[in-house]
Scaffold this motif. Structure first.
Motif, PDB file in Angstrom:
ATOM      1  N   GLY A  10       0.834  -1.195   0.000  1.00  0.00           N
ATOM      2  CA  GLY A  10       0.000   0.000   0.000  1.00  0.00           C
ATOM      3  C   GLY A  10       0.869   1.245   0.000  1.00  0.00           C
ATOM      4  O   GLY A  10       2.017   1.229  -0.454  1.00  0.00           O
ATOM      5  N   SER A  43       5.958   0.603  -4.635  1.00  0.00           N
ATOM      6  CA  SER A  43       4.869   1.557  -4.425  1.00  0.00           C
ATOM      7  C   SER A  43       5.359   2.926  -3.955  1.00  0.00           C
ATOM      8  O   SER A  43       4.591   3.882  -3.951  1.00  0.00           O
ATOM      9  CB  SER A  43       3.841   1.000  -3.435  1.00  0.00           C
ATOM     10  N   ALA A  48       0.481   2.887  -5.804  1.00  0.00           N
ATOM     11  CA  ALA A  48       0.150   1.534  -5.341  1.00  0.00           C
ATOM     12  C   ALA A  48      -1.150   1.030  -5.958  1.00  0.00           C
ATOM     13  O   ALA A  48      -1.313  -0.168  -6.190  1.00  0.00           O
ATOM     14  CB  ALA A  48       0.035   1.518  -3.812  1.00  0.00           C
ATOM     15  N   TYR A  49      -2.061   1.933  -6.235  1.00  0.00           N
ATOM     16  CA  TYR A  49      -3.390   1.590  -6.734  1.00  0.00           C
ATOM     17  C   TYR A  49      -3.457   1.490  -8.266  1.00  0.00           C
ATOM     18  O   TYR A  49      -4.515   1.283  -8.836  1.00  0.00           O
ATOM     19  CB  TYR A  49      -4.408   2.624  -6.255  1.00  0.00           C
ATOM     20  N   SER A  73      -1.391  -8.508  -1.761  1.00  0.00           N
ATOM     21  CA  SER A  73      -1.562  -7.059  -1.792  1.00  0.00           C
ATOM     22  C   SER A  73      -2.104  -6.531  -0.472  1.00  0.00           C
ATOM     23  O   SER A  73      -2.729  -7.257   0.294  1.00  0.00           O
ATOM     24  CB  SER A  73      -2.510  -6.695  -2.936  1.00  0.00           C
ATOM     25  N   SER A  75      -4.029  -2.960   1.311  1.00  0.00           N
ATOM     26  CA  SER A  75      -4.659  -1.648   1.331  1.00  0.00           C
ATOM     27  C   SER A  75      -4.819  -1.092  -0.084  1.00  0.00           C
ATOM     28  O   SER A  75      -5.463  -1.723  -0.920  1.00  0.00           O
ATOM     29  CB  SER A  75      -3.864  -0.728   2.254  1.00  0.00           C
ATOM     30  N   ALA A  76      -4.230   0.061  -0.392  1.00  0.00           N
ATOM     31  CA  ALA A  76      -4.349   0.642  -1.740  1.00  0.00           C
ATOM     32  C   ALA A  76      -3.758  -0.275  -2.801  1.00  0.00           C
ATOM     33  O   ALA A  76      -4.184  -0.260  -3.961  1.00  0.00           O
ATOM     34  CB  ALA A  76      -3.663   2.004  -1.787  1.00  0.00           C
ATOM     35  N   GLY A  77      -2.813  -1.116  -2.412  1.00  0.00           N
ATOM     36  CA  GLY A  77      -2.228  -2.072  -3.355  1.00  0.00           C
ATOM     37  C   GLY A  77      -3.221  -3.113  -3.840  1.00  0.00           C
ATOM     38  O   GLY A  77      -3.035  -3.700  -4.908  1.00  0.00           O
ATOM     39  N   GLY A 103      -8.232  -4.850   2.016  1.00  0.00           N
ATOM     40  CA  GLY A 103      -8.696  -4.165   0.816  1.00  0.00           C
ATOM     41  C   GLY A 103     -10.139  -3.719   1.003  1.00  0.00           C
ATOM     42  O   GLY A 103     -11.000  -4.002   0.174  1.00  0.00           O
TER      43      GLY A 103
END
Length: 185
Positions: A10, A43, A48-49, A73, A75-77, A103
């Motif tokens: 993330g 990231s 990351a997203y 992955s 969070s934002a990842g 997530g």
């Protein structure tokens, strides 16, 4: 077929990802991380997203035609990883699994196995409304969001899996044990 794991962090200090990997290795029986190629998406250099950035990173390092890929992955990842997993399949690659840690709010659907881990029961329950996968995990007692990534070996909780009769099977373990079992399968 070659097996690879891509870590999609993330938006946080990169040291937390190293802590995450160290926490997983404490539960590794010796064959999950040694026989697979391990890639870590940067990231801190790219969003990351961003599925496009993750997919470009993958294409620079491995070939879709002969690699089975597991996405792990956080969070934002998770946003970037789910899009990259779909893209990887569209390029002819095989997605072995997508493992999503916290997530929350990210719809997770695909033609590949998906596993969710959550830092508390509320996140576990509410995320399941957007696709929960066949097996999932939530920390109990609850932990802070970043602790799930930084110290998965210090995050005990419940592995929950649906069974054929509509019920659930539960087992108490750590988040690290859960992830290592998924990678080893």
């Amino acid at each position: 077929m070659q097996k690879a794991v891509i870590i999609c962090p993330g938006i946080h200090n990169p040291q937390l990802t190293q802590e995450f990997l160290a926490g997983l290795q404490r539960y590794d029986s010796g064959n999950a991380w040694r026989v697979q190629q391990l890639l870590i998406f940067k990231s801190q250099e790219y969003p990351a997203y961003s599925a496009i950035h993750i997919l470009n990173y993958l294409q620079r390092h491995i070939s879709p035609g002969n690699t089975s890929l597991t996405f792990i992955s956080f969070s934002a990842g998770v946003v970037g990883a789910i899009g990259a997993a779909w893209g990887w399949q569209m390029l002819g690659g095989t997605v072995k699994a997508l493992v999503a840690l916290d997530g929350w709010g990210v719809p997770l659907y695909g033609t590949f196995p998906i596993y969710r881990l959550s830092h508390d029961y509320f996140t576990h329950w509410s995320s399941a409304l957007l696709g929960s996968g066949g097996s999932r995990f939530y920390a109990d007692p609850a932990v802070e969001h970043l602790k799930l990534w930084e110290k998965p070996d210090n995050c005990p909780g419940w592995r929950v899996q649906r069974v054929r009769n509509g019920g659930e099977w539960r087992r108490y373990m750590t988040a690290a044990e859960f992830v290592v079992q998924l990678v080893q399968d």
